[in-house]
Design a protein around this motif. Structure first.
Motif, PDB file in Angstrom:
ATOM      1  N   ALA A  24      -2.742 -10.170  -4.960  1.00  0.00           N
ATOM      2  CA  ALA A  24      -3.957  -9.369  -5.705  1.00  0.00           C
ATOM      3  C   ALA A  24      -3.808  -9.525  -7.777  1.00  0.00           C
ATOM      4  N   VAL A  25      -4.771 -10.166  -8.231  1.00  0.00           N
ATOM      5  CA  VAL A  25      -4.744  -9.649  -9.642  1.00  0.00           C
ATOM      6  C   VAL A  25      -5.536  -8.428  -9.498  1.00  0.00           C
ATOM      7  N   VAL A  26      -5.049  -7.204 -10.594  1.00  0.00           N
ATOM      8  CA  VAL A  26      -6.148  -6.002 -10.290  1.00  0.00           C
ATOM      9  C   VAL A  26      -5.394  -5.644 -12.120  1.00  0.00           C
ATOM     10  N   ALA A  27      -6.579  -5.221 -12.868  1.00  0.00           N
ATOM     11  CA  ALA A  27      -6.826  -5.287 -14.032  1.00  0.00           C
ATOM     12  C   ALA A  27      -7.229  -3.683 -14.383  1.00  0.00           C
ATOM     13  N   ASN A  28      -5.922  -2.870 -14.929  1.00  0.00           N
ATOM     14  CA  ASN A  28      -5.980  -1.199 -15.235  1.00  0.00           C
ATOM     15  C   ASN A  28      -5.618  -0.638 -14.134  1.00  0.00           C
ATOM     16  N   GLY A  29      -5.035  -1.058 -12.520  1.00  0.00           N
ATOM     17  CA  GLY A  29      -5.353  -0.110 -11.578  1.00  0.00           C
ATOM     18  C   GLY A  29      -6.643  -0.139 -10.674  1.00  0.00           C
ATOM     19  N   THR A  30      -8.163  -0.297 -11.714  1.00  0.00           N
ATOM     20  CA  THR A  30      -8.699  -0.182 -11.063  1.00  0.00           C
ATOM     21  C   THR A  30      -9.678  -1.586 -10.521  1.00  0.00           C
ATOM     22  N   ARG A  31      -9.951  -2.547 -11.973  1.00  0.00           N
ATOM     23  CA  ARG A  31     -10.674  -3.998 -11.463  1.00  0.00           C
ATOM     24  C   ARG A  31     -10.129  -4.872 -10.898  1.00  0.00           C
ATOM     25  N   TRP A 314       0.244  -0.462 -10.951  1.00  0.00           N
ATOM     26  CA  TRP A 314      -0.770  -0.263 -12.566  1.00  0.00           C
ATOM     27  C   TRP A 314       0.485   1.535 -13.133  1.00  0.00           C
ATOM     28  N   TRP A 315      -0.141   2.473 -12.088  1.00  0.00           N
ATOM     29  CA  TRP A 315       0.300   3.527 -12.210  1.00  0.00           C
ATOM     30  C   TRP A 315       1.465   4.011 -12.986  1.00  0.00           C
TER      31      TRP A 315
END
Ligand SMILES: [Zn+2]
Lengths: 338, 233
Positions: A24-31, A314-315
């Protein structure tokens, strides 16, 4: 052209701890920009459970195409990524190694930081993917085929395991009961569906209900099996509904008690069993009664996926920095507690 | 043309980089089943020793087995990911071919034998041809005594090579005309891999990463499914 904002940090997450090959690709841990899962359920169904060697072989074949698909669906070029995260434990060692080896190779070639992610922590963060502003402290009921635990999240990266199962995981009990009832695999969704048309008429035991936050499902499973043997004419729907009621009763009773006793603001769920419709209902009812904020991730975020891995990646990248490139797989990795 | 080779089919793990002039750098290690831990740092080390950028690699070669499954998958997964990330084609070579390569000058029948665990060995026969060796049997798995019986029946001079030959040496030592290669050649190497792959690359025998498949030679254990219980202490 990518769909990412310039200020966002994109993480490619990879998950192979059990029987799902996911990226998966996740932006800023949320999007979540993409969330691709190649499931092996059909491969394992005839064995009535996950066969480790079958799982590992399937991961090798599926891994690179799944990564390619995740990037394609996100519309992201490798040069736009900020890091590669992969589950490095807990899980099946042969399966974990496929994801870890893939992720580290991608990180090396694309000159990106690699982050090893704890699968249990990923399940905790599945809620934050969909609800970034969830208030803490938060009690999370993490329940699947491999784990059953109650976790207190005081803050990001600050956890306490309040209790866990002493024998079978709840999802494991579902699988074993389904096998006894001749219903097939995986047991959770099948029993859930069947229970809707049955009545919880049989009073199965609620093991260790009043003993703290620990769980035990082995005795419940045995008493269901004994009941089926003694009452061969019992309606399967009623057995399913009664078994499910016992499981949900134990899970929710302990989870709400934990939330109240720790002064948590909310109660969240995670793991494959958290997709169970009766459990979801019961969690919402309990939260309404106790004045807690319920959070139930969508079904696809409950079962194993790589978006939650990308979120933790990310976190962790921003709090601890990258993991070394000599990271291996740790099959018995526990939740990091302070 | 720069080739990166990744090899992890036995207890050893290694990688090498070759150009037209031959092997530019290589690294191998065989200390304690740490293939996944060692491989990525090894690739980084070897490419620095070879003084190339990873972006200069034009082919990724990999040992596709047969061998020890978990280690083998580490190498194959890393190789497929590397080829995908670089957008370059791949070349798959069997571990048994790699064992036969260093002893290619022997006029004897070469028997490559890899320890398959569970009392079995993976094996294949090779014969010298101009410019190298040619595999004359398909890779197979079987008991050491069955292989010994086959060698006895063939009745020709043989050279046994591989960790299977070392581990089951007792099964072969009384056979007339059967010699063992030196133990230093017991593991397939990434150096052999890049040399063999270079010849194949010149013939443009490439495959896309999706066509690389591990050579297991055995079906997965159909033993009763083990449920996972990793949260138990
Ligand atoms: Zn899980």
């Amino acid at each position: 052209m990518s769909t990412a904002e310039p200020s966002e940090q994109l993480i490619l997450g990879i998950e192979t701890s059990c029987d799902e090959t996911a990226a998966a690709v996740v932006a800023n841990g949320t999007r979540v920009l993409s969330n691709v899962i190649s499931s092996q359920i059909d491969l394992h169904a005839r064995y009535g459970g996950v066969v480790p060697e079958v799982a590992s072989r399937a991961h090798v074949t599926a891994m690179t195409p799944v990564v390619a698909q995740a990037l394609l669906e996100a519309g992201v070029e490798p040069g736009e990524l900020h890091g590669i995260a992969a589950t490095h434990g807990p899980g099946l060692v042969g399966s974990l190694l496929v994801g870890v080896s893939t992720a580290k190779a991608l990180a090396l070639v694309w000159d990106l930081p690699f982050v090893g992610v704890n699968h249990l922590e990923a399940h905790l963060y599945a809620s934050f993917v969909e609800e970034p502003d969830l208030e803490m402290p938060l009690v999370v009921l993490l329940v699947s085929g491999g784990h059953t635990m109650l976790v207190l999240m005081r803050g990001h990266g600050d956890y306490e395991v309040l209790g866990q199962t002493m024998d079978d995981a709840a999802g494991e009990a579902y699988d074993k009961v389904a096998r006894q009832l001749g219903l097939g695999y995986p047991g959770g969704p099948i029993i859930d569906r069947l229970a809707m048309t049955g009545k919880p008429t049989i009073a199965f035991p609620r093991p260790v209900l009043n003993e703290g936050y620990k769980f035990s499902f082995s005795g419940l499973k045995t008493s269901v099996i004994n009941h089926i043997r003694k009452n061969p004419d019992a309606k399967t729907e009623d057995v399913a509904a009664s078994f499910q009621e016992a499981v949900v009763d134990v899970l929710v009773t302990k989870a709400r008690r934990a939330a109240v006793e720790t002064g948590a603001k909310g109660l969240a769920t995670g793991g494959g069993v958290a997709a169970n419709s009766r459990l979801r209902e019961a969690v919402i009812d309990a939260c309404l009664e106790d004045g807690l904020t319920p959070f139930l991730p969508s079904r696809s975020m409950c079962t194993d996926n790589a978006a939650m891995v990308g979120a933790v990646g990310w976190w962790r990248l921003n709090s601890d920095g990258p993991s070394p490139l000599d990271t291996g797989a740790t099959p018995n990795l526990g939740l990091p507690v302070r | 043309m720069i080739i990166l080779g990744i090899e992890s089919a036995t207890t050893q793990v290694g990688c090498a980089i070759a150009g037209h002039e031959g092997v530019l750098a290589s690294a191998h290690s065989s200390r304690g089943k740490r293939h996944a831990e060692m491989l990525t740092p090894q690739i980084d080390f070897v490419r620095r020793q070879a003084r190339i950028e990873l972006s200069e690699i034009s082919v990724v070669a990999v040992d596709i087995g047969p061998g020890l499954y978990t280690g083998l998958r580490v190498g194959i997964s890393a190789a497929m990911a590397t080829a995908f990330a670089l957008n370059v084609p791949m070349i798959g070579v069997t571990s048994l071919d790699l064992l036969a390569f260093p002893v290619r000058h022997s006029p004897k029948l070469i028997v490559a034998a890899i320890d398959a665990r569970r009392g079995e060995i993976f094996h294949a026969f090779y014969r010298q041809v101009p410019g190298g060796v040619q595999r004359v049997t398909e890779p197979a798995v079987g008991a050491p005594d069955d292989l010994a019986g086959e060698l006895l029946a063939r009745g020709e001079d043989c050279l046994l090579v591989g960790d299977g030959a070392v581990r089951y040496a007792a099964h072969f030592e009384d056979l007339r005309g059967v010699d063992a290669a030196e133990p230093g050649l017991a593991h397939p190497t990434a150096s052999s891999l890049v040399q063999l792959a270079h010849a194949q690359a010149l013939r443009e025998e490439f495959v896309p990463p999706s066509e690389i498949a591990p050579l297991y030679l055995r079906k997965p254990d159909a033993v009763e499914a083990k449920r996972i219980a990793w949260d138990r202490k």
